[in-house]
Design a protein around this motif. Sequence first.
Motif, PDB file in Angstrom:
ATOM      1  N   ASP A  14      98.243 -12.800  99.012  1.00  0.00           N
ATOM      2  CA  ASP A  14      99.629 -13.290  98.907  1.00  0.00           C
ATOM      3  C   ASP A  14     100.626 -12.266  99.442  1.00  0.00           C
ATOM      4  OD1 ASP A  14      98.782 -15.680  97.739  1.00  0.00           O
ATOM      5  OD2 ASP A  14      98.838 -14.819  95.725  1.00  0.00           O
ATOM      6  N   GLY A  15     100.233 -11.534 100.487  1.00  0.00           N
ATOM      7  CA  GLY A  15     101.143 -10.607 101.127  1.00  0.00           C
ATOM      8  C   GLY A  15     101.198  -9.229 100.502  1.00  0.00           C
ATOM      9  N   TYR A  16     100.355  -8.962  99.505  1.00  0.00           N
ATOM     10  CA  TYR A  16     100.343  -7.647  98.851  1.00  0.00           C
ATOM     11  C   TYR A  16      98.930  -7.066  98.873  1.00  0.00           C
ATOM     12  CZ  TYR A  16     105.075  -8.400  97.099  1.00  0.00           C
ATOM     13  OH  TYR A  16     106.433  -8.608  97.009  1.00  0.00           O
ATOM     14  N   ARG A  17      98.847  -5.732  98.826  1.00  0.00           N
ATOM     15  CA  ARG A  17      97.552  -5.050  98.789  1.00  0.00           C
ATOM     16  C   ARG A  17      97.587  -3.969  97.718  1.00  0.00           C
ATOM     17  NH1 ARG A  17      97.472  -2.056 104.437  1.00  0.00           N
ATOM     18  NH2 ARG A  17      99.263  -1.014 103.565  1.00  0.00           N
ATOM     19  N   THR A  18      96.403  -3.562  97.306  1.00  0.00           N
ATOM     20  CA  THR A  18      96.298  -2.557  96.252  1.00  0.00           C
ATOM     21  C   THR A  18      95.325  -1.462  96.678  1.00  0.00           C
ATOM     22  OG1 THR A  18      96.744  -4.191  94.520  1.00  0.00           O
ATOM     23  CG2 THR A  18      95.661  -2.156  93.839  1.00  0.00           C
ATOM     24  N   ARG A  19      95.616  -0.240  96.257  1.00  0.00           N
ATOM     25  CA  ARG A  19      94.678   0.857  96.438  1.00  0.00           C
ATOM     26  C   ARG A  19      94.538   1.585  95.101  1.00  0.00           C
ATOM     27  NH1 ARG A  19      97.664   5.688  99.905  1.00  0.00           N
ATOM     28  NH2 ARG A  19      99.466   5.984  98.544  1.00  0.00           N
ATOM     29  N   THR A  20      93.452   2.301  94.927  1.00  0.00           N
ATOM     30  CA  THR A  20      93.178   2.941  93.643  1.00  0.00           C
ATOM     31  C   THR A  20      92.685   4.373  93.854  1.00  0.00           C
ATOM     32  OG1 THR A  20      90.903   2.113  93.644  1.00  0.00           O
ATOM     33  CG2 THR A  20      92.563   0.749  92.551  1.00  0.00           C
ATOM     34  N   ARG A  21      92.674   5.126  92.761  1.00  0.00           N
ATOM     35  CA  ARG A  21      92.055   6.452  92.742  1.00  0.00           C
ATOM     36  C   ARG A  21      91.452   6.671  91.365  1.00  0.00           C
ATOM     37  NH1 ARG A  21      97.560  10.129  93.360  1.00  0.00           N
ATOM     38  NH2 ARG A  21      98.772   9.139  91.712  1.00  0.00           N
ATOM     39  N   GLN A  22      90.544   7.616  91.266  1.00  0.00           N
ATOM     40  CA  GLN A  22      89.820   7.855  90.023  1.00  0.00           C
ATOM     41  C   GLN A  22      90.343   9.092  89.314  1.00  0.00           C
ATOM     42  OE1 GLN A  22      85.739   8.182  91.320  1.00  0.00           O
ATOM     43  NE2 GLN A  22      85.411   5.979  91.231  1.00  0.00           N
ATOM     44  N   ILE A  23      90.202   9.083  88.010  1.00  0.00           N
ATOM     45  CA  ILE A  23      90.521  10.270  87.215  1.00  0.00           C
ATOM     46  C   ILE A  23      89.253  11.110  87.096  1.00  0.00           C
ATOM     47  CG2 ILE A  23      91.210  11.127  84.942  1.00  0.00           C
ATOM     48  CD1 ILE A  23      92.915   8.640  84.608  1.00  0.00           C
ATOM     49  N   TYR A  24      89.298  12.326  87.593  1.00  0.00           N
ATOM     50  CA  TYR A  24      88.157  13.230  87.525  1.00  0.00           C
ATOM     51  C   TYR A  24      88.214  14.160  86.311  1.00  0.00           C
ATOM     52  CZ  TYR A  24      86.594  11.960  92.235  1.00  0.00           C
ATOM     53  OH  TYR A  24      86.116  11.296  93.338  1.00  0.00           O
ATOM     54  N   ARG A  25      89.452  14.410  85.816  1.00  0.00           N
ATOM     55  CA  ARG A  25      89.590  15.309  84.677  1.00  0.00           C
ATOM     56  C   ARG A  25      90.805  14.910  83.855  1.00  0.00           C
ATOM     57  NH1 ARG A  25      90.561  20.989  86.695  1.00  0.00           N
ATOM     58  NH2 ARG A  25      92.695  20.257  86.903  1.00  0.00           N
ATOM     59  N   GLN A  26      90.614  14.749  82.572  1.00  0.00           N
ATOM     60  CA  GLN A  26      91.718  14.432  81.667  1.00  0.00           C
ATOM     61  C   GLN A  26      92.521  15.700  81.371  1.00  0.00           C
ATOM     62  OE1 GLN A  26      92.760  11.569  80.647  1.00  0.00           O
ATOM     63  NE2 GLN A  26      91.044  10.207  81.174  1.00  0.00           N
ATOM     64  N   PRO A  27      93.813  15.567  81.107  1.00  0.00           N
ATOM     65  CA  PRO A  27      94.610  16.753  80.782  1.00  0.00           C
ATOM     66  C   PRO A  27      94.175  17.378  79.461  1.00  0.00           C
ATOM     67  CG  PRO A  27      95.856  14.752  80.372  1.00  0.00           C
ATOM     68  CD  PRO A  27      94.603  14.331  81.077  1.00  0.00           C
ATOM     69  N   GLN A  28      94.417  18.662  79.336  1.00  0.00           N
ATOM     70  CA  GLN A  28      93.992  19.396  78.143  1.00  0.00           C
ATOM     71  C   GLN A  28      95.052  20.422  77.773  1.00  0.00           C
ATOM     72  OE1 GLN A  28      89.788  20.746  77.955  1.00  0.00           O
ATOM     73  NE2 GLN A  28      90.601  22.797  77.595  1.00  0.00           N
ATOM     74  N   ASN A  29      95.309  20.530  76.481  1.00  0.00           N
ATOM     75  CA  ASN A  29      96.205  21.555  75.944  1.00  0.00           C
ATOM     76  C   ASN A  29      97.585  21.546  76.600  1.00  0.00           C
ATOM     77  OD1 ASN A  29      94.160  22.549  74.201  1.00  0.00           O
ATOM     78  ND2 ASN A  29      93.299  23.724  75.912  1.00  0.00           N
ATOM     79  N   GLY A  30      98.158  20.364  76.711  1.00  0.00           N
ATOM     80  CA  GLY A  30      99.509  20.259  77.242  1.00  0.00           C
ATOM     81  C   GLY A  30      99.613  20.234  78.743  1.00  0.00           C
ATOM     82  N   GLY A  31      98.515  20.048  79.450  1.00  0.00           N
ATOM     83  CA  GLY A  31      98.555  19.958  80.910  1.00  0.00           C
ATOM     84  C   GLY A  31      99.225  18.679  81.372  1.00  0.00           C
ATOM     85  N   ALA A  32      99.550  18.599  82.661  1.00  0.00           N
ATOM     86  CA  ALA A  32     100.243  17.442  83.224  1.00  0.00           C
ATOM     87  C   ALA A  32      99.431  16.172  83.007  1.00  0.00           C
ATOM     88  CB  ALA A  32     100.493  17.666  84.712  1.00  0.00           C
ATOM     89  N   LEU A  33     100.130  15.116  82.608  1.00  0.00           N
ATOM     90  CA  LEU A  33      99.479  13.840  82.359  1.00  0.00           C
ATOM     91  C   LEU A  33      98.999  13.210  83.654  1.00  0.00           C
ATOM     92  CD1 LEU A  33     101.945  12.330  79.721  1.00  0.00           C
ATOM     93  CD2 LEU A  33      99.804  13.571  79.314  1.00  0.00           C
ATOM     94  N   CYS A  34      98.092  12.261  83.525  1.00  0.00           N
ATOM     95  CA  CYS A  34      97.539  11.599  84.706  1.00  0.00           C
ATOM     96  C   CYS A  34      98.577  10.666  85.328  1.00  0.00           C
ATOM     97  CB  CYS A  34      96.291  10.805  84.342  1.00  0.00           C
ATOM     98  SG  CYS A  34      94.891  11.849  83.864  1.00  0.00           S
ATOM     99  N   PRO A  35      98.666  10.646  86.663  1.00  0.00           N
ATOM    100  CA  PRO A  35      99.568   9.716  87.344  1.00  0.00           C
ATOM    101  C   PRO A  35      98.960   8.321  87.388  1.00  0.00           C
ATOM    102  CG  PRO A  35      98.332  10.941  88.960  1.00  0.00           C
ATOM    103  CD  PRO A  35      97.913  11.474  87.610  1.00  0.00           C
ATOM    104  N   ASN A  36      99.698   7.380  87.983  1.00  0.00           N
ATOM    105  CA  ASN A  36      99.153   6.032  88.165  1.00  0.00           C
ATOM    106  C   ASN A  36      97.904   6.098  89.037  1.00  0.00           C
ATOM    107  OD1 ASN A  36     101.231   4.864  86.708  1.00  0.00           O
ATOM    108  ND2 ASN A  36     102.521   4.550  88.507  1.00  0.00           N
ATOM    109  N   ILE A  37      96.923   5.312  88.680  1.00  0.00           N
ATOM    110  CA  ILE A  37      95.680   5.299  89.455  1.00  0.00           C
ATOM    111  C   ILE A  37      95.522   3.987  90.232  1.00  0.00           C
ATOM    112  CG2 ILE A  37      94.501   6.918  87.948  1.00  0.00           C
ATOM    113  CD1 ILE A  37      93.080   4.537  86.665  1.00  0.00           C
ATOM    114  N   SER A  38      96.572   3.162  90.211  1.00  0.00           N
ATOM    115  CA  SER A  38      96.581   1.930  90.992  1.00  0.00           C
ATOM    116  C   SER A  38      97.976   1.741  91.573  1.00  0.00           C
ATOM    117  CB  SER A  38      96.212   0.727  90.112  1.00  0.00           C
ATOM    118  OG  SER A  38      96.251  -0.477  90.856  1.00  0.00           O
ATOM    119  N   GLU A  39      98.035   1.294  92.811  1.00  0.00           N
ATOM    120  CA  GLU A  39      99.319   1.144  93.492  1.00  0.00           C
ATOM    121  C   GLU A  39      99.287  -0.128  94.335  1.00  0.00           C
ATOM    122  OE1 GLU A  39     102.133   4.325  95.634  1.00  0.00           O
ATOM    123  OE2 GLU A  39     100.266   3.957  96.706  1.00  0.00           O
TER     124      GLU A  39
END
Length: 307
Positions: free
Chosen positions: A44-69
């Motif tokens: 319907d005129g739109y496309r999607t791309r994805t990425r995987q999370i390889y490591r979860q944040p720990q001890n206050g590290g930066a949160l994960c970004p969107n993994i689908s766009e």
Amino acid sequence: MARLLLSLAAFLVTAELSSAASFWDNLKLDCGVSVWSDWGPSVDGYRTRTRQIYRQPQNGGALCPNISETDKDPWIKQTTTEKAATIETNFLLGSGGSSSGRKRRETTVRDRDILFIVDSSGSIDTHEYNTAKTGLANLIGKICGKIGLGPQSNRAALIIFSNKPQEIFDFDDHDNLADVQAAIRNIPHISSSTCTGDALEYAKTMFTLSKGVRRDRDSVKEVVVLTDGGSNCGADAVTKAAELQESKRVFVFAIGDFSPAGRIEMEAMASHPPSKHLFHVGSFLQFQNIVVTVLRYPNNCAPIVIN
């Protein structure tokens, strides 16, 4: 004595392991993600791309970004009017800062230093090349803001490329629109191979004070590539485009039919998202018709005011 030494060694090993465990338990780690996948099929005129999370944040590290766009598919067929509207909205009107008041928000256009890179390879015949030159010259006349060397003006430079890049004029060679348009209509046709990467590499040398470009704080820096196909010689176009995109906004006018590999290259060359920076035009005739349509539009360069 031997037992004592063994006990001491075991104690030291245990202490070292405990210290290492404590170190890792308290280490601050940002989220780690993979690179984006290729864009999926158009729906319907739109496309999607994805990425995987390889490591979860720990001890206050930066949160994960969107993994689908999800984004509009720039290769989907549109009418001439739809394409013209897309080009005007995303390229001709420009981009800039916004200022907020109590009752309204205004979006104003910033001065732009725009480098045009025109494909002059042999895959474009003489008639198509002349059509592209005329269309581009007319299209520049609709860019929001005048062309000139004074304050609150846009500046334009242009190079052509085939087997090698060639500078036609730099940012301070012409102080008015008519001279810029005349120079574009007179650019030669090299008619050889398509070394796009070499042209993108050469483009970096154009953004210097000696070429008439302004300081970063005084203007937006942009590159516009007009081409009819993927590269077939010279430096890697994707790599060179990525280097440009670190400090420049890159638009691509992709004219004609493109192979899957050519589409991937065009999308990588254009800034993100592709729907706002990659304009696919089916033919040089359609490009001409799009420009004619744009020329009929009213002047939309006044600041956009939202009450």
